[in-house]
Scaffold this active site. Sequence first.
Site, PDB file in Angstrom:
ATOM      1  CG  ASP A 164      41.824  52.089  36.532  1.00  0.00           C
ATOM      2  OD1 ASP A 164      40.943  51.114  37.435  1.00  0.00           O
ATOM      3  OD2 ASP A 164      43.162  51.574  36.146  1.00  0.00           O
TER       4      ASP A 164
ATOM      5  CE  LYS B 159      30.330  38.834  37.457  1.00  0.00           C
ATOM      6  NZ  LYS B 159      29.720  38.241  36.336  1.00  0.00           N
TER       7      LYS B 159
HETATM    8  C1  LIG Z   1      40.569  50.740  47.191  1.00  0.00           C
HETATM    9  C2  LIG Z   1      41.405  50.150  45.648  1.00  0.00           C
HETATM   10  C3  LIG Z   1      41.976  50.276  44.579  1.00  0.00           C
HETATM   11  C4  LIG Z   1      43.457  49.697  44.219  1.00  0.00           C
HETATM   12  C5  LIG Z   1      43.416  51.302  43.307  1.00  0.00           C
HETATM   13  C6  LIG Z   1      42.747  51.999  42.469  1.00  0.00           C
HETATM   14  C7  LIG Z   1      43.036  52.200  41.298  1.00  0.00           C
HETATM   15  C8  LIG Z   1      43.448  52.097  39.930  1.00  0.00           C
HETATM   16  C9  LIG Z   1      42.530  50.931  39.932  1.00  0.00           C
HETATM   17  C10 LIG Z   1      44.010  49.779  39.500  1.00  0.00           C
HETATM   18  O1  LIG Z   1      44.813  50.507  38.810  1.00  0.00           O
HETATM   19  S1  LIG Z   1      43.739  48.341  39.774  1.00  0.00           S
HETATM   20  C11 LIG Z   1      44.991  47.564  39.096  1.00  0.00           C
HETATM   21  C12 LIG Z   1      44.499  46.604  38.040  1.00  0.00           C
HETATM   22  N1  LIG Z   1      44.032  45.939  37.577  1.00  0.00           N
HETATM   23  C13 LIG Z   1      44.375  44.123  37.894  1.00  0.00           C
HETATM   24  O2  LIG Z   1      45.813  45.024  38.254  1.00  0.00           O
HETATM   25  C14 LIG Z   1      43.904  43.265  38.101  1.00  0.00           C
HETATM   26  C15 LIG Z   1      43.890  41.889  37.495  1.00  0.00           C
HETATM   27  N2  LIG Z   1      43.660  40.827  37.460  1.00  0.00           N
HETATM   28  C16 LIG Z   1      43.514  40.146  38.386  1.00  0.00           C
HETATM   29  O3  LIG Z   1      44.515  40.430  39.139  1.00  0.00           O
HETATM   30  C17 LIG Z   1      42.087  39.194  37.982  1.00  0.00           C
HETATM   31  O4  LIG Z   1      42.052  39.234  36.806  1.00  0.00           O
HETATM   32  C18 LIG Z   1      41.428  39.726  38.805  1.00  0.00           C
HETATM   33  C19 LIG Z   1      41.351  39.554  40.285  1.00  0.00           C
HETATM   34  C20 LIG Z   1      40.482  40.721  38.254  1.00  0.00           C
HETATM   35  C21 LIG Z   1      40.067  38.426  38.582  1.00  0.00           C
HETATM   36  O5  LIG Z   1      40.737  37.030  39.064  1.00  0.00           O
HETATM   37  P1  LIG Z   1      39.796  35.981  39.403  1.00  0.00           P
HETATM   38  O6  LIG Z   1      40.091  34.409  40.006  1.00  0.00           O
HETATM   39  O7  LIG Z   1      39.503  36.482  40.934  1.00  0.00           O
HETATM   40  O8  LIG Z   1      38.694  36.003  39.629  1.00  0.00           O
HETATM   41  P2  LIG Z   1      37.906  35.866  38.050  1.00  0.00           P
HETATM   42  O9  LIG Z   1      38.832  35.365  36.625  1.00  0.00           O
HETATM   43  O10 LIG Z   1      37.529  34.339  37.946  1.00  0.00           O
HETATM   44  O11 LIG Z   1      36.406  36.209  37.809  1.00  0.00           O
HETATM   45  C22 LIG Z   1      35.899  36.379  38.296  1.00  0.00           C
HETATM   46  C23 LIG Z   1      34.615  37.542  37.845  1.00  0.00           C
HETATM   47  O12 LIG Z   1      34.585  38.359  37.036  1.00  0.00           O
HETATM   48  C24 LIG Z   1      33.609  37.998  35.717  1.00  0.00           C
HETATM   49  N3  LIG Z   1      34.479  38.953  34.984  1.00  0.00           N
HETATM   50  C25 LIG Z   1      36.115  38.668  33.984  1.00  0.00           C
HETATM   51  N4  LIG Z   1      36.165  39.336  33.077  1.00  0.00           N
HETATM   52  C26 LIG Z   1      34.728  39.964  33.108  1.00  0.00           C
HETATM   53  C27 LIG Z   1      34.313  41.173  31.892  1.00  0.00           C
HETATM   54  N5  LIG Z   1      35.235  41.660  31.678  1.00  0.00           N
HETATM   55  N6  LIG Z   1      33.415  41.399  31.897  1.00  0.00           N
HETATM   56  C28 LIG Z   1      32.095  41.062  32.710  1.00  0.00           C
HETATM   57  N7  LIG Z   1      32.787  40.107  33.929  1.00  0.00           N
HETATM   58  C29 LIG Z   1      33.740  39.544  33.757  1.00  0.00           C
HETATM   59  C30 LIG Z   1      34.158  36.308  35.386  1.00  0.00           C
HETATM   60  O13 LIG Z   1      33.517  35.850  34.360  1.00  0.00           O
HETATM   61  C31 LIG Z   1      34.305  35.747  37.034  1.00  0.00           C
HETATM   62  O14 LIG Z   1      32.364  35.507  37.318  1.00  0.00           O
HETATM   63  P3  LIG Z   1      31.797  34.632  37.925  1.00  0.00           P
HETATM   64  O15 LIG Z   1      32.396  35.249  39.688  1.00  0.00           O
HETATM   65  O16 LIG Z   1      30.567  35.236  38.096  1.00  0.00           O
HETATM   66  O17 LIG Z   1      32.540  33.685  37.263  1.00  0.00           O
END
Ligand SMILES: CCCCCCCCCC(=O)SCCNC(=O)CCNC(=O)[C@H](O)C(C)(C)COP(=O)(O)OP(=O)(O)OC[C@H]1O[C@@H](n2cnc3c(N)ncnc32)[C@H](O)[C@@H]1OP(=O)(O)O
Length: 164
Positions: A77, A123
């Site tokens: 990740d 995405k």
């Molecule tokens: C350099 C930056 C990196 C920082 C450090 C990296 C460390 C390593 C990485 C991590 O640990 S990140 C931390 C763990 N992840 C999180 O905390 C994310 C928690 N989730 C969120 O905050 C929200 O769910 C997120 C911002 C990801 C999305 O929320 P939104 O309300 O902005 O978007 P939405 O739910 O509408 O989904 C966006 C798009 O993704 C699509 N989508 C969601 N899940 C999907 C899936 N499983 N497969 C394909 N597409 C998917 C969804 O259909 C949609 O497509 P469209 O834009 O075309 O309508």
Amino acid sequence: MQALLAMWAEKFTVYPDGAELPTHHDHCLGCGPNNPHGHHLRALRHGDGVQAWHTFDNRHVGAPGIVHGGAVATVVDDLYGCLLFLEGGPAVTRQLTIEYLAPVLIGAEYRLQADVVRREGRKLFVAARATEPAGRAVITSTAVFVKVSVEHFAQGSPPGVPAD
Ligand SMILES: CCCCCCCCCC(=O)SCCNC(=O)CCNC(=O)[C@H](O)C(C)(C)COP(=O)(O)OP(=O)(O)OC[C@H]1O[C@@H](n2cnc3c(N)ncnc32)[C@H](O)[C@@H]1OP(=O)(O)O
């Protein structure tokens, strides 16, 4: 927190092939040098992707001699998180899959590689693998990252709670 985010934004820049990529921050579980529980991952740009050589130690053991699957997922990740530095802006993991093909062994060095497979709106579809020196893959992975603004990360610092 605002100073950290401002500094972070500067990390999304152009890196030449082979360059070492920055850490997310000093205490990041994946790459932070000052996290005593961390993996201290160091990633390099490799073409349009990233690579790293990584050895897990006994802090991350699961079954005896074998790396905990969650620790493997953490490193993968975070490697994706380093790939984002080449994408020009932050994103977060929405979905992460790992195929554990063979045990990942404590004390053994692995080569990790991650690449962007395709982009679709906000995405990023990404893929990674870890291989033994002889070339056998021990894990493969895919993930979906969703691009966010830097302000997304301000959620992690409610008033009175240190950011790092
Ligand atoms: C350099 C930056 C990196 C920082 C450090 C990296 C460390 C390593 C990485 C991590 O640990 S990140 C931390 C763990 N992840 C999180 O905390 C994310 C928690 N989730 C969120 O905050 C929200 O769910 C997120 C911002 C990801 C999305 O929320 P939104 O309300 O902005 O978007 P939405 O739910 O509408 O989904 C966006 C798009 O993704 C699509 N989508 C969601 N899940 C999907 C899936 N499983 N497969 C394909 N597409 C998917 C969804 O259909 C949609 O497509 P469209 O834009 O075309 O309508």
